[in-house]
Design an enzyme around this catalytic site. Structure first.
Site, PDB file in Angstrom:
ATOM      1  N   THR A  94       0.873  -1.178   0.000  1.00  0.00           N
ATOM      2  CA  THR A  94       0.000   0.000   0.000  1.00  0.00           C
ATOM      3  C   THR A  94       0.907   1.223   0.000  1.00  0.00           C
ATOM      4  O   THR A  94       1.665   1.422   0.952  1.00  0.00           O
ATOM      5  CB  THR A  94      -0.890   0.022   1.265  1.00  0.00           C
ATOM      6  OG1 THR A  94      -1.614  -1.206   1.327  1.00  0.00           O
ATOM      7  CG2 THR A  94      -1.859   1.184   1.223  1.00  0.00           C
ATOM      8  N   LYS A 169      -7.824   1.249  -3.072  1.00  0.00           N
ATOM      9  CA  LYS A 169      -7.421   0.837  -1.713  1.00  0.00           C
ATOM     10  C   LYS A 169      -7.525   2.022  -0.741  1.00  0.00           C
ATOM     11  O   LYS A 169      -8.060   1.897   0.365  1.00  0.00           O
ATOM     12  CB  LYS A 169      -5.982   0.310  -1.773  1.00  0.00           C
ATOM     13  CG  LYS A 169      -5.288   0.117  -0.442  1.00  0.00           C
ATOM     14  CD  LYS A 169      -5.676  -1.172   0.219  1.00  0.00           C
ATOM     15  CE  LYS A 169      -5.024  -1.303   1.597  1.00  0.00           C
ATOM     16  NZ  LYS A 169      -5.485  -2.438   2.327  1.00  0.00           N
ATOM     17  N   LYS A 244      -1.485   4.894   8.693  1.00  0.00           N
ATOM     18  CA  LYS A 244      -0.722   4.972   7.437  1.00  0.00           C
ATOM     19  C   LYS A 244      -1.673   5.184   6.252  1.00  0.00           C
ATOM     20  O   LYS A 244      -1.468   6.057   5.414  1.00  0.00           O
ATOM     21  CB  LYS A 244       0.087   3.681   7.241  1.00  0.00           C
ATOM     22  CG  LYS A 244       0.757   3.606   5.870  1.00  0.00           C
ATOM     23  CD  LYS A 244       1.339   2.244   5.554  1.00  0.00           C
ATOM     24  CE  LYS A 244       1.728   2.209   4.069  1.00  0.00           C
ATOM     25  NZ  LYS A 244       2.300   0.949   3.636  1.00  0.00           N
TER      26      LYS A 244
HETATM   27  P1  NAD Z   1       6.153  -5.744   7.216  1.00  0.00           P
HETATM   28  O1  NAD Z   1       6.805  -4.549   7.803  1.00  0.00           O
HETATM   29  O2  NAD Z   1       5.823  -6.919   8.087  1.00  0.00           O
HETATM   30  O3  NAD Z   1       7.031  -6.316   5.982  1.00  0.00           O
HETATM   31  C1  NAD Z   1       7.746  -5.510   5.107  1.00  0.00           C
HETATM   32  C2  NAD Z   1       8.996  -6.284   4.716  1.00  0.00           C
HETATM   33  O4  NAD Z   1       9.737  -5.507   3.758  1.00  0.00           O
HETATM   34  C3  NAD Z   1       9.937  -6.539   5.899  1.00  0.00           C
HETATM   35  O5  NAD Z   1      10.209  -7.915   6.017  1.00  0.00           O
HETATM   36  C4  NAD Z   1      11.190  -5.744   5.548  1.00  0.00           C
HETATM   37  O6  NAD Z   1      12.402  -6.355   5.990  1.00  0.00           O
HETATM   38  C5  NAD Z   1      11.104  -5.712   4.032  1.00  0.00           C
HETATM   39  N1  NAD Z   1      11.908  -4.640   3.452  1.00  0.00           N
HETATM   40  C6  NAD Z   1      12.136  -3.392   3.953  1.00  0.00           C
HETATM   41  N2  NAD Z   1      12.980  -2.729   3.148  1.00  0.00           N
HETATM   42  C7  NAD Z   1      13.289  -3.559   2.122  1.00  0.00           C
HETATM   43  C8  NAD Z   1      14.132  -3.464   0.983  1.00  0.00           C
HETATM   44  N3  NAD Z   1      14.812  -2.346   0.722  1.00  0.00           N
HETATM   45  N4  NAD Z   1      14.222  -4.526   0.146  1.00  0.00           N
HETATM   46  C9  NAD Z   1      13.516  -5.654   0.381  1.00  0.00           C
HETATM   47  N5  NAD Z   1      12.705  -5.816   1.461  1.00  0.00           N
HETATM   48  C10 NAD Z   1      12.602  -4.784   2.321  1.00  0.00           C
HETATM   49  O7  NAD Z   1       4.818  -5.187   6.499  1.00  0.00           O
HETATM   50  P2  NAD Z   1       3.522  -6.050   6.068  1.00  0.00           P
HETATM   51  O8  NAD Z   1       2.536  -6.056   7.187  1.00  0.00           O
HETATM   52  O9  NAD Z   1       3.963  -7.324   5.447  1.00  0.00           O
HETATM   53  O10 NAD Z   1       2.900  -5.062   4.966  1.00  0.00           O
HETATM   54  C11 NAD Z   1       3.473  -4.955   3.682  1.00  0.00           C
HETATM   55  C12 NAD Z   1       2.621  -3.991   2.872  1.00  0.00           C
HETATM   56  O11 NAD Z   1       1.279  -4.484   2.804  1.00  0.00           O
HETATM   57  C13 NAD Z   1       2.522  -2.571   3.470  1.00  0.00           C
HETATM   58  O12 NAD Z   1       2.557  -1.645   2.420  1.00  0.00           O
HETATM   59  C14 NAD Z   1       1.175  -2.572   4.181  1.00  0.00           C
HETATM   60  O13 NAD Z   1       0.606  -1.289   4.273  1.00  0.00           O
HETATM   61  C15 NAD Z   1       0.375  -3.479   3.280  1.00  0.00           C
HETATM   62  N6  NAD Z   1      -0.746  -4.172   3.935  1.00  0.00           N
HETATM   63  C16 NAD Z   1      -0.572  -4.749   5.163  1.00  0.00           C
HETATM   64  C17 NAD Z   1      -1.643  -5.403   5.766  1.00  0.00           C
HETATM   65  C18 NAD Z   1      -1.485  -6.056   7.117  1.00  0.00           C
HETATM   66  O14 NAD Z   1      -2.513  -6.405   7.735  1.00  0.00           O
HETATM   67  N7  NAD Z   1      -0.270  -6.268   7.617  1.00  0.00           N
HETATM   68  C19 NAD Z   1      -2.902  -5.458   5.125  1.00  0.00           C
HETATM   69  C20 NAD Z   1      -3.025  -4.898   3.860  1.00  0.00           C
HETATM   70  C21 NAD Z   1      -1.941  -4.250   3.273  1.00  0.00           C
END
Ligand code: NAD
Length: 298
Positions: A94, A169, A244
């Site tokens: 997102t 979204k 966010k």
């Molecule tokens: P998270 O923080 O658990 O995972 C993000 C991952 O990205 C981490 O493992 C981190 O190490 C990795 N990362 C950071 N910098 C990086 C780089 N330069 N190269 C490669 N990897 C890198 O977040 P999440 O909960 O998995 O969410 C991911 C996305 O999905 C976000 O944009 C969030 O808004 C969206 N989202 C999350 C949810 C939820 O319920 N968690 C629901 C819908 C959408």
């Protein structure tokens, strides 16, 4: 020949999504800079690479699942030169509309097809393979991506051209933030008027106050046994993530000249819950407790 996939970003969402791609039979290389996820990735059947570019080099299709727009752009800048022309890259994070559009332009310059495909459904949906995907980009790129997205999700909507998925979204989650506050305010008022929560639920859930925040995710314990209110507001969907998404809605509204007064008010309340009250790790429906705990001078 089996499509070769790469996935970059193995966090709470990316890892279970990748595991479903492995289960569906796609060869999947993966990268995340956090070494702590390596063992879980290997156990899920993923091949963990030394860099994002290395994962992308051999792939026909790359998926990114990252925390923010700036991080997504830096990862795309690293991997697009490694991808073969005619490949396909899909961002499922997102992110803000401006970063999303820049990413599409960057991919077009590298002659790589691109889609924005943010999700809803949370970690539960990612694990069960029942996510909802909102997709923006060219129809032929969408047609190529569809079987891969179906391995991770149940509901897919092609919303329009590049950026349309993020727009959907952001607008949907603005409705959700506002409606959760509306439902919470109604329960707080009902409490003070001596109306039982069950009576309030029974009426509003079958009358014109009916909405998802009330009937599926009720912010008070009792009426909907599966809602986070019944387990101490463990997320679910954390308030920090709702903040966010609301911040993204306000950035989009500012850049598009849209009037969103309730979106602005919801953003301020979730900012208070997260940054002032320090409750960003609780489920976003716990905003009920903050609202109910604030007496108004009579
Ligand atoms: P998270 O923080 O658990 O995972 C993000 C991952 O990205 C981490 O493992 C981190 O190490 C990795 N990362 C950071 N910098 C990086 C780089 N330069 N190269 C490669 N990897 C890198 O977040 P999440 O909960 O998995 O969410 C991911 C996305 O999905 C976000 O944009 C969030 O808004 C969206 N989202 C999350 C949810 C939820 O319920 N968690 C629901 C819908 C959408």
């Amino acid at each position: 020949m089996t499509l070769k996939l790469a996935i970059i970003g193995l966090g709470n969402m990316g890892l279970p999504m990748a595991a479903n791609l492995v289960r569906a039979g796609y060869l999947t290389q993966a990268f995340d800079p956090n070494p702590a996820v390596r063992d879980a990735a290997t156990a899920a059947g993923l091949t963990f690479t030394a860099s994002a570019a290395e994962a992308a080099r051999a792939a026909d299709l790359v998926i990114t699942m990252l925390p923010s727009g700036p991080i997504m752009l830096s990862v795309w800048a690293e991997i697009l030169p490694a991808m073969r022309p005619g490949g396909l890259i899909i961002d499922c994070s997102t992110v803000d509309i401006v970063s999303c559009r820049s990413a599409h332009a960057m991919a077009a310059s590298a002659r790589v097809q691109s889609l924005d495909a943010p999700v809803s459904g949370g970690v539960g949906g990612a694990t069960a393979g029942t996510l909802t995907f909102m997709v923006g980009g060219h129809a032929d790129a969408y047609a190529r991506a569809e079987p891969v997205l179906r391995a991770m999700g149940r509901n897919l909507t092609h919303c329009g051209g590049g950026g349309a998925g993020q727009a959907a979204k952001i607008c949907n989650n603005m409705i959700l933030g506002i409606s959760m506050i509306a439902v919470s305010e109604a329960f707080a008022l009902a409490d003070r008027l001596g109306l039982s929560r069950q009576a309030m639920f029974d009426v509003a859930s079958t009358a014109s106050g009916q909405c998802w925040a009330l009937t599926s995710y009720c912010p008070v314990p009792g009426p909907v046994p599966t809602s986070p209110a019944n387990r101490g507001y463990l997320p679910g969907f954390a308030a920090a993530l709702m903040l966010k998404d609301l911040n993204l809605s306000q950035a989009a509204a500012n850049s598009a000249g849209a009037n969103t007064p309730l979106g602005a008010a919801a953003t301020a309340l979730y900012r208070q819950m997260t940054e002032v009250e320090g409750q960003g790790g609780r489920d976003f429906s716990a905003i009920f407790e903050m609202i109910a705990g604030q007496a108004h001078d009579i």
